[in-house]
Structure formats: C-alpha cells, structure tokens
Design an enzyme around this catalytic site. Structure first.
Site, short mmCIF file in Angstrom:
data_model
loop_
_atom_site.label_atom_id
_atom_site.label_comp_id
_atom_site.label_asym_id
_atom_site.label_seq_id
_atom_site.Cartn_x
_atom_site.Cartn_y
_atom_site.Cartn_z
N HIS A 27 24.85 -11.63 -18.48
CA HIS A 27 25.78 -12.62 -18.07
C HIS A 27 26.25 -13.11 -19.39
CE1 HIS A 27 28.17 -15.75 -15.85
NE2 HIS A 27 27.99 -16.25 -16.67
N GLU A 28 25.33 -13.75 -20.08
CA GLU A 28 25.52 -14.34 -21.27
C GLU A 28 25.76 -13.66 -22.51
OE1 GLU A 28 25.85 -17.72 -21.08
OE2 GLU A 28 24.97 -18.04 -19.26
#
Length: 436
Positions: A27-28
């Site tokens: 996600h990051e």
C-alpha cells in the site's frame, strides 16, 4: 489443546501477520512511488508503528520497520499548505500518525534547501489524487490478483449433480429439524429409488451437467418427472412425483439466503460438493460479487454495532458476518491451519483471507473522510473544481485548498474509528468469529 494444534495455530497467525505486513508495505509503496514520480520529497517510508527496529537511508528517504505491525506510512514534505506562520510540516499518509502530528504542533520539519520545488501541496490536483489513490489501488490490485489466481488454479466448493445422500421424508427447511416424524410424507427421491452415488444427468429428458440448472428445474416442477441417473456405469431412468415444500430462497447469484423461504418443488436429496476451478470469466464475475458484498458490508457497518456490542459485553452470539479486526483475522488464520483439510485447501483459504483483507483496505480507505486517503482525494478534487470554476467565471485563483482546515472533522472521524476498532478488538478477544 494439543501441542501440535498450538504450533499450527501460531504458524497460521504468523503467516497472516506476514501477509498483513506485505499488504501494508505494498500500500505504502503505491504512495511512495507516485510521490517520487511527481518530484515530492519523501523523508520516510515505514511499515508498522512505535519504536523502529530496523531502518536504512537510501537517497533522501529512510526505509524502515517498526515494532507494532498495525499500519504504515510515508512522510511527504508540504502535504498541507503553510499556516499563518509560513512554516511547512512533513506529514504522513498514515491517518493515525497524521492525527498525532497535528496534536503536537512542535513536531514539524523545516524545509531543506531545494525543497521549495518538492512540496506535495504545490502539485496539480490530479497528481495529488494519483498519489493518494495509489495506496488503496495497490491493495485492490493485490486482492484481484490473489482472488483470480486462486479461483482459476484452485477453485471453490461447488454443488454437483451427484447424490451425496437421500432424505427419507419431506421436512420443511423452515422447520428447524432433521428427523422424520410419522406425519411426514416419504420424500420423492426415496420413493423413486434415488441412491447415494447416483449422478443425475437429465431431468424430464433434458440433459443437465450443472447443479444450478438441476436445482432450478426441481424447484419449478411439482408433480411427475423423470430423472435419468448414471449408476454403476449405466444410465437408469427413475420416475418421481415432486411435492411442494418450504425451501430456502435463492439470491440472484443462485446462493441460498439464510432465514428466507419459498414454496417450490422438492425432490429430497443432498448434492455432493467438489472443489471446481473457475474459468477466467467466472472468476471475474465472482470477484465482482466479492466487491459488491464488500461495499454492502461497509454500508452495513453501523447497523452491526449493536450486535457487536452484545457479543463483546453480553452473551450475544457472534454472527458469521460480524466485522473482524486484525486480531480476529489473525485468529482465523491460525484456525485455518488446524483444519483437517488438505494443505492445498489451507493455502487457498489463507490467500482468500488475505485477498478479503486487501479489498477491505481499499474500500475503507476510499471513504471520502479525513484522515483517510479518500478524504485527501476529495480535498484535491474540490480544489480542482473551484479553481476551474474561478477560471471559467474569470475570478481570482482561490489557490490550494487547505485540507488542514477540516482537521476538526478528522478528529471526530478518527475518534469514531478508534472506538469502533476497540469494540471489534474486544469482541475478537472475548467472542471471536470462528470457522467450521
């Protein structure tokens, strides 16, 4: 509980936690890669919260892992426009860390030489939308990839046209019992001579090879019907008289709806179940159903709070579709490893669990509320709208929209989320969702 069961449970929890950390890092990475693509300085990329247990600096970004695997973040310079004092703070994509930074006015980073051209808020709104959307989008990509891959390589348990057992009598499915009484009529299947192991290949002369088709034909028929089966390698035609019965209602996808019944034709046998790999097209349809169910679950969250409260603090039953948090999902992962099923099935279930978790991350983060990614996306879209409106009506440029002005709302939203998370945590500990 035996030592083997304990070790398998710990292994399942560990596998889920690893998948969780990968999902967070993935996600990051979406935020990080797009921020760097658009020239934004990113001082930190972290997986986890709390004390740092490992980090390395590459270029102008510190990459690291923290002790608490409950989230992650990247920090971007100039995420919000400067305040009245003209100073710029480095903010993170993590909603919870962002709230902490707002509460600590002294926790900011001064600009470094050259950062004036690397500020997040100075990027065009469409670029900011991409940066904030990229994180949840990575979770969606991972969920779709896992779901399609497992669906086509492994498949789902599916009813077949093979007979697993024959009901002895006609019992309304709404009756809540499975034993025959003297007043119950003999089931049509029993009367016709249907046996365990028979494979139904035709109904009233129409060839059938799918359970859904056979089920629909049975439900639509009340009265005489012919049933062609394969028994001991030979086809045999049986004659049955189907009766009316209260059976479970089916939804638009052909799945039984618990607690809802309709009157339909009834034969009286149990279908055998097999794990059947799906085609790409069928997998996509199933994925669409999964996303639709996920959206429905997000919308229904408020209505499930009373039952969740009863499950956590009273003797209420924990529903199978009750919301679960990280702790609950980890416990389910541990339980999967203790099931008496083939290792391939355990792997598929773990992957489906991870796919569902990533889909939830995507849907949850897309809510247009601060401090979630969706809130920042909504802010950038609003800025684009008002700037374009000003251009059309030849008004002065209103400048960047300061999302920080909505932080009071963000505190309320964060407070609600934290309370809900704690409620789910208590329920997951004292009355967890279990699989059978």
């Amino acid at each position: 509980m035996s030592m083997t069961t304990i070790l398998l449970t710990i292994l399942g929890i560990a596998v889920f936690v690893f998948g969780l950390l990968f999902s967070i890092a993935w996600h990051e990475l979406g935020h990080l890669s797009t921020a760097k693509l658009f020239g934004v300085r990113v001082p930190q990329y972290m997986v986890g919260f709390g004390p740092t247990i490992w980090s390395r600096k590459r270029g102008d970004t510190e990459y690291g892992i923290k002790a608490i695997p409950a989230g992650g973040y990247i920090r971007m310079i100039g995420m919000f426009p400067p305040g009245a004092d003209g100073r710029l703070e480095a903010r993170s994509t993590s909603p919870w860390r962002g709230m902490i930074e707002d509460a600590r006015s002294a926790a900011f980073e001064e600009l470094e030489p050259g950062d004036e051209k690397r500020l997040f808020y100075t990027r065009k709104p469409w670029k900011r939308v991409i940066v904030m959307f990229a994180g949840p989008f990575m979770n969606l990509v991972l969920a779709v990839a896992i779901f399609l891959g497992v669906s086509m390589a492994f498949g789902f348990q599916t009813n077949t046209t093979e007979v697993a057992g024959v009901q002895q009598c006609v019992i309304p499915q709404s009756a809540g019992r499975d034993t025959c009484e003297k007043s119950d009529a003999v089931s049509p299947a029993q009367a016709a001579g249907l046996k365990e192991g028979d494979k139904i290949v035709a109904f009233d002369g129409e060839r059938i090879d799918e359970w859904s088709t056979l089920s629909d034909r049975i439900r639509d028929t009340i009265g005489p019907a012919t049933i062609t089966v394969v028994r001991d390698g030979r086809e045999k035609t049986l004659h049955a008289v189907l009766l009316k019965n209260a059976v479970m209602k089916k939804d638009s996808h052909g799945e039984a709806v618990a607690g809802k019944y309709v009157t339909a034709g009834y034969l009286g046998f149990e279908a055998n179940r097999e794990i059947v790999p799906l085609s790409f097209g069928d997998s996509v349809v199933r994925m669409g159903d999964m996303i639709e169910n996920g959206v429905d679950s997000i919308v229904a969250l408020p209505s499930k709070i009373p039952a969740l409260w009863d499950a956590a603090f009273s003797d209420g039953e924990r529903a199978a579709d009750s919301p679960v948090g990280v702790v609950g999902a980890a416990r389910i992962g541990g339980e999967v490893m203790t099931l008496d099923v083939p290792a391939q099935s355990q792997l598929a279930m773990m992957l489906f669990l991870l796919a569902g978790f990533n889909l939830s991350l995507f849907l949850f983060n897309m809510l247009p509320l601060l401090p979630l990614d969706g809130g920042h996306i909504a802010g950038a879209l609003w800025e684009a709208l008002r700037r374009n409106a000003a251009r059309i009506f030849k008004r002065p440029d209103p400048g960047p929209f300061d999302v920080a002005k909505l932080m009071p709302v963000a505190y309320v939203v964060a407070g609600v989320f934290i309370c809900f998370t704690l409620l789910v945590l208590v329920a997951d500990v004292v009355n967890p969702v279990k699989i059978t």
